[in-house]
Design an enzyme around this catalytic site. Structure first.
Site, PDB file in Angstrom:
ATOM      1  N   CYS B  53       0.846  -1.199   0.000  1.00  0.00           N
ATOM      2  CA  CYS B  53       0.000   0.000   0.000  1.00  0.00           C
ATOM      3  C   CYS B  53       0.879   1.245   0.000  1.00  0.00           C
ATOM      4  O   CYS B  53       0.636   2.192  -0.752  1.00  0.00           O
ATOM      5  CB  CYS B  53      -0.886   0.051   1.240  1.00  0.00           C
ATOM      6  SG  CYS B  53      -1.903  -1.392   1.511  1.00  0.00           S
ATOM      7  N   ASP B 450     -29.903   3.680  19.329  1.00  0.00           N
ATOM      8  CA  ASP B 450     -30.589   4.446  18.299  1.00  0.00           C
ATOM      9  C   ASP B 450     -30.906   3.448  17.187  1.00  0.00           C
ATOM     10  O   ASP B 450     -30.277   2.402  17.095  1.00  0.00           O
ATOM     11  CB  ASP B 450     -29.645   5.549  17.810  1.00  0.00           C
ATOM     12  CG  ASP B 450     -30.094   6.143  16.503  1.00  0.00           C
ATOM     13  OD1 ASP B 450     -31.266   6.524  16.428  1.00  0.00           O
ATOM     14  OD2 ASP B 450     -29.274   6.228  15.582  1.00  0.00           O
ATOM     15  N   ASP B 636     -25.596   7.231  16.477  1.00  0.00           N
ATOM     16  CA  ASP B 636     -24.691   7.786  15.475  1.00  0.00           C
ATOM     17  C   ASP B 636     -25.106   9.154  14.965  1.00  0.00           C
ATOM     18  O   ASP B 636     -24.293   9.899  14.461  1.00  0.00           O
ATOM     19  CB  ASP B 636     -24.589   6.838  14.278  1.00  0.00           C
ATOM     20  CG  ASP B 636     -25.806   6.935  13.389  1.00  0.00           C
ATOM     21  OD1 ASP B 636     -26.927   6.964  13.943  1.00  0.00           O
ATOM     22  OD2 ASP B 636     -25.653   6.999  12.168  1.00  0.00           O
TER      23      ASP B 636
END
Lengths: 49, 762
Positions: B53, B450, B636
C-alpha cells in the site's frame, strides 16, 4: 579506590551517551511511524525520488 | 495488490453514501503553507496497512504533476503530500483509482503532541538516573564504606537533581494544582514522599549517614512515569484514529454573489441572507430555505428518519442533511454557530451526563489513601519522639514510612490494566477515548440503542430482487447507476447484463425519479404515481406489490421494488449477548413507529420509543438515570448527540456525525455491532483486574507499613518491596491479554456456526 575516579565518569558518560542518543532519535522523528518502518524494509530497493 | 482491497480485514467499513470526494477548494482550505508556494496536505487513508500500500500510494502520488513528495505514515494511517502551485493536484482521485478512500484531515500535523514528547523525555531522564543511582546503591549495599560511600551518595544526589526537576516536575505541578483547588490526587503523596526522601537523603549525605533513599525516590518517579506515559499513548492513539475518520460536516460552501460571482467560503464565514449553492452529493452547511431547485434530502443523521425526504423551493433545510439528487440554491437563515449542529452541541452540554460527576477509581482511592498515609507517617513520628526523644531517628523512620507507602503499585495498578484493555479493543476495531470510559462501561445495566445508522445501516436494501424479472432488474440497475438516491444505489448493486436495451438519454427528476430513453421506448424508475402515468389503465394489479418505487416502460409499470432498512451485521447477536450479560436493551428513534416496530421485533428488543426529538432522547436517558440505572447510549446521528452526552457512557460507530463521534466514549470502526458486547466484556474484565490490583497494593502496604513503622526499613528493603509490588500489578494486568487465547478459539467456532446470520435473523 582511585580507579573510581576514572570509572565513574566513564560509566556516567556512557549512560549519558545512550540518553542523548535516545533523545536525538526521538526528536528526529524516528518514533513517529514504527509500523511504517517495519513495512518499508520489505519494499524493493528503488532510489527515493 | 489483493491484500490492499478496501475490504481487507483492517478496513474501516465506512459507507460510500456518507463520503463524498473532498472538493479541491476544500482541500485547499485544509492545507497549510510551508512557504515558497509549497503546500502540505494531510489526508487520512484508513485502509492503508502494508508495504505494498505504501509503495503504491507513494509512487502514484509522486508521479502527479506538481507533487513534490508524498509520505505515508502507517501508524496513524495518514499520508502527507507536499505540492506546489495554485490549484490542488488531483490526489484524491489518484488515491481513489488505487482503491483507497481518502478523507481530509485537520491541518494540525505541525502541532506535535507536546505532552507525549515531554512524558517520553521525562521517562528517559528518570530511567537514566534510576539506573545509575541503583548501580551506586548496589555498591553501597554490598559494603562500600566511609569516604567511598559518601562519594557514591554525593554522585547519586547530583544525578537525582535533573530527574527530580525534569521528570518530577510533572508530578509536582499536578499535585500543586490539586492542592490549590482543595482536592487530593495520587500525585500529592508522590510529590511529598519523593521530595522528603530527597531532602532527608541529602541531610544524611552531608552528615556522613548510612542510609540514603536517592534510589527509591528516583525509581519511584521512573515507574510512575511509565504508567502515565502508557495512559497518555492510549488516549492519544484513539483520538487520532477518531479524528482521521471522514468528516461529515461541510467545511465550506459555494456562495453566489449578487453580481453572479461564485466564492468558496469556509462555513464559519457564512452569514444569514447569503445565497448558497449545494450540489447533489454535498451536505447542507447551515440552516436555510430553498430558493431554487428540488431534491431529495437524506436526513438520517439529523432526525433518524431512514427514508429520504423530498424538498422543493420554499422549504426549510437543516444543516447536516445530505443533498442527494438535484442541485439546490438556498438562502442561509442562520450562521453556522446558530445552526442545527450548534443547537445539538448546546443540548449536549446542557445534558451533562454521568461522566461529569464520575470520579475515577484511582482518584477515589487516592482521596482516602493520601490522608491515611500522611497521618500514619505523622503518628509514627510522634510515637518515636515519645518513646526515644531522638528527633533525627523519628524523622528518618517517618520518612521511611512515606517512601514505603508511596503509591507506586497503586499508580500503575489502574493504567496498566486500562492500557491492556484499550489495546485489546483497538485490535478489535474499537477506540477508547480514555480510561474512565472503561470503568464507567463496566457498571452499566441498560443499553439504549438508536435505530437508524446504529442498529440498521441507514441504507435501504432491495428485498424482492428474486421475484423481479432479471431483464427488468438489469434495466433498472443501469438507470439507477446515474443517481445518488439511496434506493437507486440499492438497485444499482444488482447490475448485470440480461439482454436489456442500451440507454440513450438519462435524466434525473429530483423528488420523482429517473427517466431514460432507449431506441423505442421511454423508461421511468421512481415514484409509482410519476412513473406509472398510465397505470390506472392496467398493469398495476398484474405486477403486484405496493412498494412505492416502480419501473415503468412507456408509462406501464413493469416491476416494483420493495426496500427495507438493512440491519447492521450481528445486530441480533449483539442484542442477545447484551441480554445474556444482564443488560436490558431499549431502542430510541426519531423514525416512525412502524419502522421501529419492525426492527425491534426482528432484533428481539422488547422496549422501544419512536418519533422522538433529540431533546426527548436525552430526557428519556435522564429519566432512566434518575431511576438509578447506569445507561449506555449507542447512537450515530446528530440527533443522538445530546443523548450520547447525557448517558453514563456512550458508543458511536465510525459512520457517526462528527460531533457524535467526539461526544462518544467509544468509537467502533467495523460494521459489526458485536463491538458493543465485546467492549462491555473487556471493560468488565478490566474492572475486575483493577480491583484485584488495588487489593494487591493494599495487601502490600498492610505488610510493609508495620515493618516501616517499627523502623526496620533500610533503603535495600524499600527498593525490593517497591519493585516487587510494581511487577506484581503489571503481571496481573497483563493477564487481560491472556484471556484472549481462550476467546479466540471460542470466537472462531462461533463464526463457523453463525455463517448465515441474515438467514437466522429474518
Amino acid at each position: 579506590m582511585t580507579i573510581l575516579v576514572y570509572l565513574m565518569p566513564v560509566a556516567l558518560f556512557l549512560g549519558a551517551l545512550g540518553l542523548t542518543g535516545f533523545l536525538w532519535a526521538l526528536k528526529s522523528g524516528q518514533y513517529e511511524d514504527l509500523d511504517g518502518a517495519a513495512e518499508r524494509i520489505l519494499r524493493d530497493d528503488k532510489p527515493e525520488r | 495488490m489483493s491484500c490492499c482491497a478496501p475490504s481487507a480485514e483492517l478496513a474501516l467499513d465506512l459507507t460510500s453514501t456518507t463520503s463524498v470526494l473532498p472538493f479541491s477548494q476544500e482541500i485547499r482550505l485544509a492545507s497549510r503553507s510551508l512557504g515558497d508556494n509549497l503546500w502540505q496536505t494531510d489526508l487520512s487513508v484508513p485502509t492503508v496497512h502494508c508495504a505494498a500500500c505504501i509503495q503504491a500510494i507513494e509512487t502514484a502520488l509522486g508521479r502527479l504533476d506538481r507533487v513534490e513528495g508524498a509520505r505515508v505514515n502507517l501508524s496513524t494511517k495518514r499520508v502527507a503530500i507536499r505540492w506546489r502551485g495554485d490549484s490542488v493536484p488531483p490526489f484524491v482521485a489518484a488515491l481513489g483509482r488505487l482503491g483507497f478512500q481518502a478523507h481530509l484531515f485537520e491541518a494540525d500535523a505541525d502541532k506535535k503532541d507536546k505532552t507525549l514528547a515531554e512524558l517520553i523525555r521525562a521517562v528517559a531522564v528518570a530511567g537514566f538516573a534510576a539506573g545509575n543511582i541503583m548501580l551506586l546503591s548496589v555498591s553501597v549495599w554490598s559494603g562500600a564504606e566511609g569516604a567511598t560511600r559518601d562519594l557514591f551518595h554525593w554522585v547519586s544526589a547530583l544525578i537525582a537533581i535533573p530527574a527530580l526537576t525534569f521528570a518530577g516536575g510533572i508530578f509536582f505541578r499536578s499535585a500543586w494544582n490539586a492542592l490549590r483547588h482543595g482536592r487530593m490526587n495520587m500525585d500529592v503523596p508522590i510529590a511529598v514522599g519523593v521530595s522528603l526522601a530527597y531532602a532527608m537523603s541529602l541531610y544524611e549525605t552531608i552528615n556522613h549517614g548510612d542510609h540514603a533513599y536517592f534510589d527509591a525516590s528516583v525509581s519511584l518517579l521512573f515507574f510512575l512515569l511509565i504508567g502515565r506515559t502508557l495512559d497518555h499513548v492510549m488516549r492519544e492513539r484513539a483520538r487520532t484514529a477518531v479524528k482521521g475518520l471522514s468528516q461529515l460536516a461541510a467545511r465550506g460552501a459555494i456562495v453566489l454573489r449578487g453580481d453572479g460571482a461564485r466564492d468558496y467560503l469556509p462555513v464559519g464565514e457564512i452569514e444569514p441572507g447569503m445565497h448558497l449553492l449545494v450540489a447533489a452529493g454535498e451536505r447542507v452547511p447551515v440552516d436555510g430555505r430553498i430558493i431554487r431547485g428540488a431534491s431529495d434530502l437524506d436526513c438520517s443523521l439529523v432526525s433518524g428518519e431512514s427514508t429520504p425526504k423530498t424538498v422543493t423551493s420554499g422549504q426549510q433545510v437543516q444543516a447536516g442533511t445530505l443533498n442527494l439528487t438535484g442541485p439546490l440554491t438556498i438562502e442561509a437563515t442562520a450562521a453556522a454557530k446558530d445552526s442545527f449542529l450548534a443547537e445539538m452541541v448546546r443540548l449536549m452540554e446542557a445534558a451533562e451526563g454521568g461522566r461529569a460527576h464520575y470520579r475515577r477509581i484511582a482518584d477515589r482511592v487516592s482521596a482516602l489513601y493520601a490522608p491515611v498515609v500522611h497521618l500514619t507517617a505523622f503518628v509514627t513520628f510522634l510515637g518515636w519522639m515519645a518513646v526515644t526523644g531522638d528527633w533525627h531517628r523519628a524523622v528518618t523512620i517517618a520518612i521511611a514510612v512515606l517512601i514505603i507507602t508511596c503509591p507506586c503499585a497503586l499508580g500503575l495498578a489502574v493504567p496498566i490494566v486500562q492500557v491492556v484493555a484499550a489495546r485489546r479493543l483497538f485490535e478489535a476495531g474499537v477506540m477508547v477515548k480514555d480510561g474512565s470510559a472503561i470503568e464507567r462501561l463496566a457498571a452499566i445495566d441498560i443499553a439504549v440503542f438508536d435505530k437508524t445508522g446504529t442498529l440498521t445501516l441507514g441504507q435501504p436494501r432491495l428485498v424482492n430482487a428474486s421475484s423481479i424479472d432479471p431483464a427488468m432488474l438489469a434495466m433498472a440497475a443501469d438507470m439507477a447507476a446515474h443517481s445518488r438516491h439511496p434506493f437507486s444505489k440499492a438497485i444499482a448493486a444488482f447490475a448485470g447484463f440480461a439482454g436489456q436495451p442500451k440507454l440513450e438519454a438519462v435524466s434525473e427528476h429530483p423528488g420523482l425519479g429517473i427517466e431514460a430513453t432507449t431506441a423505442d421506448s421511454t423508461w421511468r424508475l421512481g415514484r409509482r404515481g410519476w412513473a406509472g402515468w398510465k397505470a390506472r389503465t392496467g398493469g398495476e394489479g398484474k405486477y403486484g406489490g405496493y412498494g412505492g418505487t416502480v419501473l415503468s416502460k412507456n408509462g406501464r409499470i413493469v416491476a416494483s421494488f420493495k426496500f427495507e432498512d438493512a440491519r447492521r451485521a450481528d445486530a441480533k447477536a449483539a442484542v442477545g449477548q447484551l441480554k445474556d450479560a444482564g443488560v436490558s436493551v431499549e431502542m430510541l428513534s426519531g423514525d416512525t413507529p412502524d419502522a421501529c416496530g419492525d426492527v425491534a421485533r426482528i432484533l428481539g428488543i422488547d422496549r422501544f420509543v419512536s418519533a422522538l426529538l433529540p431533546s426527548e432522547k436525552a430526557e428519556r436517558i435522564e429519566v432512566l438515570t434518575k431511576a438509578g440505572h447506569k445507561v449506555l447510549m449507542v447512537g450515530d446521528g446528530l440527533n443522538d448527540t445530546p443523548a450520547l452526552g447525557a448517558a453514563h457512557v456512550s458508543i458511536a460507530p465510525a459512520t457517526a456525525a462528527d460531533i457524535g463521534r467526539n461526544a462518544a466514549d467509544f468509537v467502533f470502526l467495523r460494521e459489526s455491532l458485536s463491538a458493543v458486547p465485546l467492549a462491555l466484556d473487556v471493560s468488565r474484565k478490566a474492572g475486575r483486574l483493577i480491583r484485584q490490583n488495588i487489593a494487591i497494593a493494599i495487601i502490600y502496604n498492610a505488610v510493609a507499613v508495620p515493618i516501616a513503622i517499627f523502623g526496620n526499613v533500610t533503603p535495600l528493603i524499600a527498593a525490593v518491596a517497591m519493585s516487587a509490588s510494581s511487577l506484581l500489578v503489571i503481571g496481573n494486568g497483563l493477564r487481560l491479554q491472556g484471556f484472549r487465547l481462550a476467546e479466540l478459539t471460542r470466537a472462531s467456532s462461533a463464526t463457523h456456526s453463525g455463517i448465515h446470520p441474515s438467514a437466522r435473523s429474518s
